[in-house]
Each structure stands twice: as structure tokens, then as C-alpha cells.
Design a protein around this motif. Sequence first.
Motif: not given
Length: 467
Positions: A119-121, A270-271, A95-96, A128-129
Motif C-alpha cells: 500500500n502506497t499513499y 512545491r507541487d 517519495q518522488y 500526486p504529481p
Amino acid sequence: MMTSIVWIRKDLRLHDNPGLYHAAEAGKVLPVYIFDEDEKIGAAQKWFLHHALESFQKRLDSAGGKLFIAKGNPEKILNHLIKEYEITSIHWNRQYEPSVFNRDREIGEALHDQGLDVNTYEGRLLLPPWDVKKKDGEPYKVFTPFYKALQKHEVPQALPSVKKVDPVSFKKKDSLSLDDLELLPEIDWTGGMEKRWTPSEEAAVRRFQAFMDKKLKVYKKERDFPAAEVSSALSPYFALGLLSARSVYHSIKKNAEAAGEPFIRQLVWRDFAYSLITHFPETETDPMNDQFKDFKWMNEKNQFAAWKKGKTGFPIVDAGMRELWSTGYMHNRVRMIVGSFLTKDLLIHWREGADWFDDTLVDADVANNVMGWQWVAGSGADASPFFRIFNPTTQSEKFDPDGDYIKKWVPELKTMPAKHIHDPSGAPDDVLEEAGIVIGEDYPEPVVDHKAARQRALDRYDDVKKS
């Protein structure tokens, strides 16, 4: 064989769920949902979340998994579960939101130092931002070059749905029940949302397929007309992760690339929102454009209350705010109109509007909400100039010409002819009499004179520019 925790957050689905998929491939899995009361979530989205979690539990059960539910500090709860169930690895989709991302990073570093496999995804966005940047490594502040740059990247294909989970056994009494999270309101005001939404992964996929089949071909032409109802209405499902952005992206690319380009742009917006809030986390509360730090906002509580209740005397504004209150949703064009009205006609700080949207939208999303409000207020990245002040009457005439959207949400005006429904206070007396409407009694008088309010806003903006 590994024994893994999958930390479930805004990813309540089995399809294209990287954290769950890779944990299930590696060995035994303990899916854990932790309701963190320090994380901001509004009342409308709590209702959606309750039912989304209920649906996710059933989907997980069908694959053999069992969801462990807890409430409180995630770090303490995760550490307890790791020891209790001899966990060797942990997986989560990132989450960002700035405070959440920083907290998660600290948790991950601490667990790694303890010897856990962390591990993160990417399970939320197309990319990814930090992937889409200028050649000099700086983040983009303008959407169009960001969009063009993202198109040069390969968006990974969606992962298959998880079919089988080998569960970690736990005592039922150790896990909270869904009702223990107390997400539903004590007083039932959710009837309009119940009619509009089915918070489940299956419903999300069905809605997307129906959009593809019936609406996508006219989306570009008709998306700005709220009565046409051609928008996808997928945003609540993206917000809590019942639908994968990558799945949608590749489905459109494969089946309707030409017709789908306008919608692809919305996914990329959205990105872009997440790129902005990642690289400029201060914009969650502060204007990106420093000029607006000195802007003299007003705090007229009665006008703000009228705006929230949909009683401003401007029918398109009132229709939008009543749709929001009833269904937890508002058409995108109308969001821009009500946002411009609040920040420019009423000169109320965009943060007040953002907070209200956070509490009342089922699709509440920090990055999108902040970007949208700063855009309409003129203070954000790639923002609409402050001097672009929407005239609510002409916007209404253009995008709701027959008044169908207004009549649906402001039924006291349903007898007004289309010619006058956009500005009933300016209608001749005989028209009002025939419609059976008394302004100030059956429908409110306008809370401001738009022409005068527009000039006042421009004067305030000139003061900021001079300073």
C-alpha cells in the motif's frame, strides 16, 4: 489481523501520516526507518534529520509504537524483516525523487509478487504529481496554468493524528540506535542551526500557528524583505515531513483564505516542482531548455570559493551566504539574488550552486532545489529569462533599504551608513574612513565588475541563441 511494516522516510510525524494511520487501523505495526547511504543528503540536513528522528521516536513511543532503525539496502532489509516478523502487509508514503521512486516501485512490485499486501499513499504533496495535467494529458511547464488547474481539484482533508499503535515486538539489539546512523558531524559547527531550529513535529506545528497568527496578514506585502522575517520558515519541516502540506493548506483555507492566497501559491509551487521532476527526471542534472546544453560556463574556483564563503564584495550576496552557512537557511528573495550572481555574474554552472545548497540547507529538497536553480539560470520550466540579471546592489537597496539584514550577517559593515552599505567599494574615501573600513582588508573588493559581468553573460547567451 494484519501485521504491517510502515516504511518511514520523509514523514516524521503522527498527524496526517497516511502510511502510519492506515497500518495502525489494520493491526500490529512495525515502523521501520532505513538510512540508505546511497540517497544523497547533505551535512546540514543530516543534523536536522538526527534530531527529527529523535523527536519522532519519542512521539511514536507515546502512542505505544517502537521505531526499528536500520542502515543499508532497503530491499534487503525489508525482505529480512518481512520473514523475521511474519509481516503480511507493507505501507509507505511515496517519495518522488526519480531514482528513489523507481527503486520503490521495483521493491513494491517484487513484494506484491511474493504475496505481500503493498500500500502506497500521498503523504508529501497536496496532490500526486500525475493528478494535475493539461486536457491532452501532457504535464504543465508553466506555473500559473498549473496553479489554476490544481485549484479545480479537491485536495483531500488531512487525516487525524495517530493516537495508538499496537506494536510488533522486536529485540532491541536487532535495531540500530540513532547514534549508529552517524548523522551528526564529528566537529561541532552546528551552533547557529541549534539557535534557529527545533527539529520536532511539535515545533513545526507551533511555528505554523505563530505564522498564521502573526505574519500571514503581512506576508504578501513584506515577504521579499529579509530583515522583516515574515516568511514562514516552514520549509525544513516540509522537507523531512514533520509538517503536512495538506494540514497547512486546509488550515489556511478555513481560517484565512483571502490573506493566505500568496502562501497557498507557495505550497502549489512545491507541487509544481515535484510534477516537473516526475515528468522530466532528466532535469535533475540537465537543463530543461536544450539551448543551455551548449552554454559556455566558467569554472573560476577562487570566485566560487568566495561565493560559498560570503566574501564576494557584494554585501547582500555575502549576507545570504553567511546566513546559509550559520543557520542552514536563506531567505527566498536572497536565494534568487545569490543564484543570479553565481550563474550570471560569475558564469558558474547552476549545478554547482545546487550541490552547495544540497549540502548546506536544512530544507534541502531535490525537486525544489533543481527547479529554483534552473529557474534563476534561465534553463528550466517557467524560468526567469537568462537576460534578467539581478543587479545585487539595486536588489539590496530595494529589499534591504536600511541595511539591517546586511549588518546582521556581515557585521564588519555595521558602521557603514545605509546610503553606502549596499556598495561599500563605491563609497567615498571619507565615508569609509569614518566607518573605519578599508576595502580589501576589512571587507573584500568585489570579485567582478557587475556591469562588465552582465555584458559578458549576455554575450554568452547570444552565442547560444545563434548556435
